[in-house]
Design an enzyme around this catalytic site. Structure first.
Site, mmCIF file in Angstrom:
data_model
loop_
_atom_site.group_PDB
_atom_site.id
_atom_site.type_symbol
_atom_site.label_atom_id
_atom_site.label_comp_id
_atom_site.label_asym_id
_atom_site.label_seq_id
_atom_site.Cartn_x
_atom_site.Cartn_y
_atom_site.Cartn_z
ATOM 1 N N GLY B 7 18.342 5.793 -28.596
ATOM 2 C CA GLY B 7 19.267 5.780 -29.727
ATOM 3 C C GLY B 7 19.870 4.408 -29.879
ATOM 4 N NE ARG B 10 29.743 1.058 -28.720
ATOM 5 C CZ ARG B 10 29.645 1.001 -27.406
ATOM 6 N NH1 ARG B 10 29.421 2.069 -26.687
ATOM 7 N NH2 ARG B 10 29.769 -0.147 -26.808
ATOM 8 C CG HIS B 48 29.709 4.065 -20.757
ATOM 9 N ND1 HIS B 48 28.800 3.043 -20.892
ATOM 10 C CD2 HIS B 48 29.816 4.628 -21.990
ATOM 11 C CE1 HIS B 48 28.377 3.003 -22.156
ATOM 12 N NE2 HIS B 48 28.979 3.936 -22.830
#
Lengths: 166, 166, 166
Positions: B7, B10, B48
């Site tokens: 991906g 964000r 994270h």
């Protein structure tokens, strides 16, 4: 069968397109739009040629692809983004490529053979600072949009896997 | 269960991967490939870590990820793109990373536990001017292509939503 | 009906969003977030206006889009990425846009009319060197992730074709 295979760098789009072509017939034309301007480019072209097996005739044509597209029995155009680059290099970064695009669309509509296009998906990053890069991005997107309605199959490859858009 | 989650920046890929890991078992290894080279990177790593809940053991390993992948009960590798960056920094921008990639592929094939990879999709913008960036883009794409055939699930996240590729 | 239409440059996202809006009702507000800062941008705005037909009222509002989103009968916001750009230009590249994003999310949740957002997918290329560009990429992705759960439809356009994410 007409197909547009789009995808990012190293996403497996050429491999997918070649396998599709090989499933369609034994006499295949590989229309290479790349010009080996430097060693890195020449390396990439050689690697792509080595990846193809038997049954391919290669034509190198950076600009006038429409007649080959129209009349070939089975042609794989690899790739449209280099064709656009070549046109912008020849005619200038502000050139209106709509006439060339219209000629290509008409050739696709008239073609009776199989036509497979490979193109790079280049519009999903940050908008580039460089004006030539923006125009290239514009024409790449507009070309895909103009061809998609004529296609039987539109696919985006990601991680070597096909994502069917049509 | 083996999964590759790709991906853009964000796009929710790490969150998706963590939720997937949490659905698979209670003892989880988080294999962080990031090296906190500057404050911005350190901030991202801390954010994270804060996003993850209980049940995670964190291992920081920038290069030698294959043994952990092979032997962990449940490991989330976050992320492959930083692993590639680290390898190119160590071995030079023209390094052939095929040996390291082959070792990783063999480790995945031999692994009996759950393995989840996160990677960044970086090949869908304008081809970068910078040679290192192009090599990074190449190896990122080739790595995804090499791993995808071994995966039970390949997903691309967009706007926080999963798009299933396999 | 609430919809988020994302896609790359020249992928057909605005056209798709306009067709969707036209299918929903006859009185439509086009909320343009673009500011015509230079000739190229002014050209793009004029081209987009010419592409729209009858039945549209255009409002130009670079920053305070939430009240219009909340109260319009049918509004197309084109586009969120320019809204983010405008906010970062106004408040600085390190601004925390979470408050503005929360206000927008609350407006969407409260809206009783149709709301369609267009946004640019900008996170799928090489991570930019430029810090402002990285922050822009971050906020673009976070905005899409924050809005997606409130949407009836989330679509990514590629080559003019819609890829349904929700």
């Amino acid at each position: 069968m007409k197909a547009l295979i789009t995808g990012g760098a190293r996403s497996g789009k050429s491999r997918y397109a070649q396998a599709l072509a090989e499933s369609l017939g034994p006499r295949r034309t590989y229309l290479a739009t790349a010009e080996p301007l430097d060693d890195e480019m020449a390396d990439r072209i050689r690697r792509h040629q080595a990846d193809r097996g038997e049954g391919w005739v290669t034509i190198e044509e950076p600009l006038h692809i429409a007649p080959i597209v129209q009349h070939a029995e089975l042609v794989l155009v690899d790739c449209l983004t280099l064709w656009i680059t070549n046109l912008l290099m020849r005619h200038g970064e502000d050139a209106d490529l709509r006439p060339q695009l219209d000629v290509l669309v008409a050739a696709v509509a008239a073609a009776e053979g199989h036509v497979i296009f490979v193109t790079n998906e280049v519009g999903l990053g940050i908008v580039p600072m460089n004006r030539l890069a923006r125009r290239f991005q514009d024409w790449s997107g507009w070309t895909s949009q103009a061809l998609a309605p004529l296609m039987d199959q539109v696919v985006m490859t990601v991680a070597g896997l096909p994502l069917r858009l049509r």
